[in-house]
Design an enzyme around this catalytic site. Structure first.
Site, PDB file in Angstrom:
ATOM      1  CG  ASN A 210     -17.479  89.122  72.742  1.00 26.17           C
ATOM      2  OD1 ASN A 210     -16.549  89.720  71.674  1.00 26.17           O
ATOM      3  ND2 ASN A 210     -17.234  88.664  73.983  1.00 26.17           N
ATOM      4  CE  LYS A 291     -27.994  70.774  65.505  1.00 24.07           C
ATOM      5  NZ  LYS A 291     -28.424  70.851  63.727  1.00 24.07           N
ATOM      6  CB  ILE A 307      -8.592  87.370  82.288  1.00 24.17           C
ATOM      7  CG1 ILE A 307      -8.979  85.973  81.614  1.00 24.17           C
ATOM      8  CG2 ILE A 307      -6.964  87.516  82.118  1.00 24.17           C
ATOM      9  CD1 ILE A 307      -8.871  85.780  80.285  1.00 24.17           C
ATOM     10  CE  LYS A 341     -12.907  93.714  85.512  1.00 21.02           C
ATOM     11  NZ  LYS A 341     -13.077  93.404  84.217  1.00 21.02           N
TER      12      LYS A 341
END
Length: 395
Positions: A210, A291, A307, A341
């Site tokens: 990203n 590939k 996480i 969270k």
């Protein structure tokens, strides 16, 4: 956050935003600073000196020729005592005076005599802010090393909309603190920060990732380190030049994938604060050793470990701070993440806004905890880092 032992002189000039200076003085006083207020004559038309005397517990000076002044030359004694000089609101008039060396009242005289950091928080009509005369005065002062806290945009007292509103109280107080950062308010604390993007390999030449540059997390880690924290910085993929910013003394751990970042975090000792500023890939795929050369390619994405969620479940007494980069329903989505969270604070930003989000030096944030919500104007990520760490101590 602690400003005990610091002396701050606050100059209040004649604008409608003078009422916000009351909150600023109160906030600085609560942080332990010794606050002295100097008001221009025009400022007293908006707020009474008695208000500031009550908030600061110090006599307010308004008149250059006050017969009740102290025996010593007061503008010199205040100038020497100050660790920082803040003018909020700063009108076009006071900025013009300071830029051109005019000292015709107590405030401008004291400014000229001081040698400490001087911070100006402008507040005025948009047309005045854009006037070339004002912009030239600001350039002069910036070149001399004066600090400016940019005005916010919104509805002005005159009814116009545009830039010119006094910056928010948290932004001003955070800037003041950052300039007095010799205060070591994180000594004895351990802080782990994540930064950058993780990468998930597709084949030997391709990967998923990203736009995160890593700047936000790096600025947080640097500020925590400067404030005395035992600091661990776990990075994924960051801009190459940013690694040069990381000072020696920070425990730097480099990772590539989301799994690697998670393992690095749990392998470290328990922390007092976990600040998840990284942008880990939410998904990974089955890796191809060769590939891929198919003319058409469909990738089956596999959900990665979350996480922040995992650390939040097992954090015990630690405090966790997460980020929410959203393109819609900013506040609702951020509050949902805070609960899901088990975090103590979420820093939310709308990535569709100019100057916010990934790969830029600025951000526009809303800091949300279980009992409060504070928004900032567009500010440098370096300044936002200081605000985040300041509010983290209140958790």
């Amino acid at each position: 956050m602690n400003l005990t032992g610091k002396t701050i002189v606050v100059g209040v000039t004649g604008g409608i935003a003078a009422y916000k200076s009351c909150e600023i003085v109160s906030a600085l006083k609560k942080l332990g600073a010794s606050v002295h207020v100097i008001m221009t004559k025009s400022a007293t038309e908006f707020v009474t000196p008695l208000t500031f005397e009550t908030l600061s517990n110090n006599r307010v000076v308004c008149d250059m020729f006050d017969g009740n002044r102290e025996w010593n030359v007061e503008h010199i004694s205040l100038a020497k005592a100050a660790d920082l000089f803040l003018i909020a609101p700063a009108t076009a008039n006071i900025i013009a005076k300071v830029a051109n060396g005019i000292a015709d009242d107590f405030l401008s005289t004291t400014i000229m005599a001081t040698e400490c950091d001087i911070v100006l928080a402008p507040a005025m009509n948009t047309a005045m802010l854009n006037n070339e005369a004002y912009k030239n005065n600001e350039r002069i002062l910036r070149d001399r090393g004066y600090h400016f806290i940019e005005s916010e945009s919104g509805e002005l007292a005159c009814g116009d909309r545009g830039k010119g509103r006094l910056a928010s109280v948290p932004t001003i107080v955070g800037t003041v603190f950052s300039l007095l950062k010799s205060v070591q308010d994180y000594v004895g604390k351990s802080v782990l920060v994540t930064a950058g993007a993780t990468k998930e390999a597709i084949d030997p030449v391709r990967f998923l990732s990203n736009k995160s540059s890593g700047l936000m997390g790096i600025e947080i880690a640097i500020d925590a380190f400067d404030r005395g924290a035992e600091t661990t910085l776990v990075i994924g993929n960051i801009k190459a030049e940013l690694e040069k910013k990381i000072p020696n003394g920070i425990n730097l751990i480099k990772t590539t994938t989301t799994d690697e970042m998670h393992k690095a975090i749990v392998s470290e000792k328990k922390q007092d604060y976990y600040i998840f500023a990284a942008a880990p890939c939410d998904y990974k795929i089955d890796y191809s050793k060769n590939k891929i050369k198919d003319k058409e390619l469909s990738l089956k994405l596999i959900k990665n470990i979350d996480i922040a969620y995992e650390i939040g479940k097992a954090k015990n007494k630690a405090k966790t701070i997460i980020f929410a980069a959203e393109s819609e329903n900013l506040i609702k989505n951020a509050k949902d993440k805070l609960i899901i969270k088990n975090a103590d604070m979420v820093v939310a930003n709308d990535i569709t806004k100019d100057g916010a989000g990934f790969d830029v030096d600025t951000n526009i944030a809303t800091i949300i905890t279980k009992d409060k919500q504070i928004s900032t104007s567009k500010i440098a990520k370096k300044e936002l880092a200081k605000i985040i760490l300041t509010h983290a101590q209140t958790l």
